[in-house]
Design a protein around this motif. Structure first.
Motif, mmCIF file in Angstrom:
data_model
loop_
_atom_site.group_PDB
_atom_site.id
_atom_site.type_symbol
_atom_site.label_atom_id
_atom_site.label_comp_id
_atom_site.label_asym_id
_atom_site.label_seq_id
_atom_site.Cartn_x
_atom_site.Cartn_y
_atom_site.Cartn_z
ATOM 1 N N ILE A 62 39.450 -3.424 3.266
ATOM 2 C CA ILE A 62 38.724 -2.177 3.514
ATOM 3 C C ILE A 62 37.267 -2.501 3.835
ATOM 4 C CG2 ILE A 62 38.026 0.031 2.518
ATOM 5 C CD1 ILE A 62 40.525 -0.184 0.720
ATOM 6 N N PRO A 63 36.766 -2.072 4.996
ATOM 7 C CA PRO A 63 35.390 -2.400 5.388
ATOM 8 C C PRO A 63 34.364 -1.798 4.431
ATOM 9 C CG PRO A 63 36.602 -1.383 7.201
ATOM 10 C CD PRO A 63 37.474 -1.292 6.014
ATOM 11 N N ALA A 64 33.191 -2.424 4.403
ATOM 12 C CA ALA A 64 32.132 -1.999 3.484
ATOM 13 C C ALA A 64 31.708 -0.556 3.736
ATOM 14 C CB ALA A 64 30.939 -2.943 3.607
ATOM 15 N N TRP A 65 31.658 -0.136 5.011
ATOM 16 C CA TRP A 65 31.184 1.229 5.283
ATOM 17 C C TRP A 65 32.152 2.273 4.731
ATOM 18 C CZ3 TRP A 65 33.837 4.898 7.990
ATOM 19 C CH2 TRP A 65 34.850 4.476 8.852
ATOM 20 N N MET A 66 33.445 1.952 4.693
ATOM 21 C CA MET A 66 34.406 2.874 4.089
ATOM 22 C C MET A 66 34.217 2.934 2.577
ATOM 23 S SD MET A 66 38.036 2.370 6.079
ATOM 24 C CE MET A 66 38.250 2.856 7.796
ATOM 25 N N LEU A 67 33.974 1.783 1.976
ATOM 26 C CA LEU A 67 33.745 1.751 0.532
ATOM 27 C C LEU A 67 32.503 2.551 0.159
ATOM 28 C CD1 LEU A 67 34.548 -2.014 -0.193
ATOM 29 C CD2 LEU A 67 36.023 -0.037 -0.602
ATOM 30 N N ASP A 68 31.495 2.525 1.028
ATOM 31 C CA ASP A 68 30.263 3.268 0.754
ATOM 32 C C ASP A 68 30.503 4.777 0.706
ATOM 33 O OD1 ASP A 68 28.838 0.920 0.633
ATOM 34 O OD2 ASP A 68 28.124 1.027 2.707
ATOM 35 N N LEU A 69 31.544 5.247 1.388
ATOM 36 C CA LEU A 69 31.855 6.678 1.393
ATOM 37 C C LEU A 69 32.616 7.110 0.143
ATOM 38 C CD1 LEU A 69 32.895 7.197 5.134
ATOM 39 C CD2 LEU A 69 30.708 7.753 4.046
ATOM 40 N N CYS A 70 33.038 6.140 -0.655
ATOM 41 C CA CYS A 70 33.787 6.446 -1.886
ATOM 42 C C CYS A 70 32.791 6.542 -3.037
ATOM 43 C CB CYS A 70 34.834 5.374 -2.150
ATOM 44 S SG CYS A 70 36.028 5.176 -0.810
#
Length: 318
Positions: A62-70
């Motif tokens: 899972i890319p970092a930018w997706m994790l940032d949205l969590c």
């Protein structure tokens, strides 16, 4: 991540398509995604809602930018203990001769299998099993831990105390595993056995045999046929044939100890005439190449264990 965070507005379950029906009852209100494209769509449409992402057998980094949205955090269930971050952990555990294995729940970070550990569960590894059998033991352990922690993800109860374990080294990549899944004729028999134990099980084994720069699939056991003809002249002759993955590796043991591996690739016209492939399945070894004083010579082929070829063992004349 603060494990005392309030319940999220939305839980996303990222998992493999084959696991949806098994995991959905544990997360009845979760939005289920089975690939990164679906996850991208759900995250971008979440607005200002607090998102918690749970990944179990997802199969994607899972890319970092997706994790940032969590904003309520992301949690992954790794099908191994913290000793084995990254790919093919089951193979590595067997290769190292681990006596126990298990599963790990941890905070998902941009670095693979490196986030803070939330929980670890262990089980003993039965002696002599292969990687597929180890997977069969790991899966129920994984489901048990997911079920145990599922209420915590919704805020229905607090997370358990953090364990003391930490990750052992960087995550292994598939390229690292492919290098380990090779057997060469110059390897010590003990090293060949370790790699065989870690990679041989099942028709989809990635184990290979490299000789003279030529790399080929290592013969899978269970279908191999063969015979040790005996001593003819000054050599011992025989044949071994696997219709699925020729040529077969033959292991020679002298007086109960591993001595040498041979590739059964010599031409045997009589075997071809009998319908056993193209006849490139023979092997031989000169008696003068055997250790001085050798008495009992055994010939084995790979199966779930090394199995004796019919016609063996041979007793050398005094």
């Amino acid at each position: 991540m603060d494990l005392a965070l309030p319940p999220p507005d939305q839980v996303i379950l990222a998992t493999g398509a084959g696991l949806v029906s098994i995991l959905k009852p544990l997360f009845p209100d979760a939005t289920v995604v089975t690939d990164l494209s679906q996850l991208d769509t759900v995250l971008k449409s979440s607005g200002q809602r607090s998102i918690r992402l749970i990944s179990v057998g997802f199969g994607h980094i899972i890319p970092a930018w997706m994790l940032d949205l969590c904003s309520a955090g992301a949690i992954n269930f790794h099908p191994a203990t913290p000793d084995y971050p990254g790919s093919a952990s089951n193979h590595l555990a067997l290769y190292e001769g681990a006596q126990r294995f298990g599963v790990t729940a941890h905070i998902t970070t941009a670095a693979v299998d490196a986030g803070p550990i939330l929980a670890v569960r262990y089980f003993d590894i039965p002696p002599g099993i292969g990687h597929r059998s180890l997977d069969e033991l790991t899966f129920p352990c994984l489901l048990s831990l997911v079920g145990e922690l599922a209420p915590c993800f919704y805020g229905h109860r607090p997370f358990p105390p953090r364990p003391s374990q930490s990750w052992r080294g960087p995550a292994r990549r598939r390229s690292d595993i492919l290098l380990l899944a090779q057997i060469t004729p110059d390897m010590p028999p003990t090293e060949q056995r370790r790699r065989w134990q870690a990679f041989h099980e099942g028709p989809d084994s990635i184990l290979t045999y490299t000789q003279a720069g030529h790399r080929q699939p290592y013969s899978a056991g269970g279908r191999t046929r063969g015979w040790v003809d005996g001593i003819i002249g000054n050599s011992i002759h025989g044949w071994a044939y696997d219709p699925g993955r020729p040529p077969v590796t033959v292991r020679i043991e002298v007086d109960g100890r591993p001595f040498r591996n041979l590739l059964a690739d010599e031409y045997r016209g009589d075997v071809a005439a009998a319908g056993q492939g193209d006849g490139l399945c023979g092997f031989s070894i000169k008696t003068s190449d055997l250790p001085t004083g050798a008495e009992r010579i055994d010939f084995l082929i790979p199966s779930d264990e090394w199995c004796r070829i019919p016609g063996a063992p041979l007793t050398l004349p005094a």
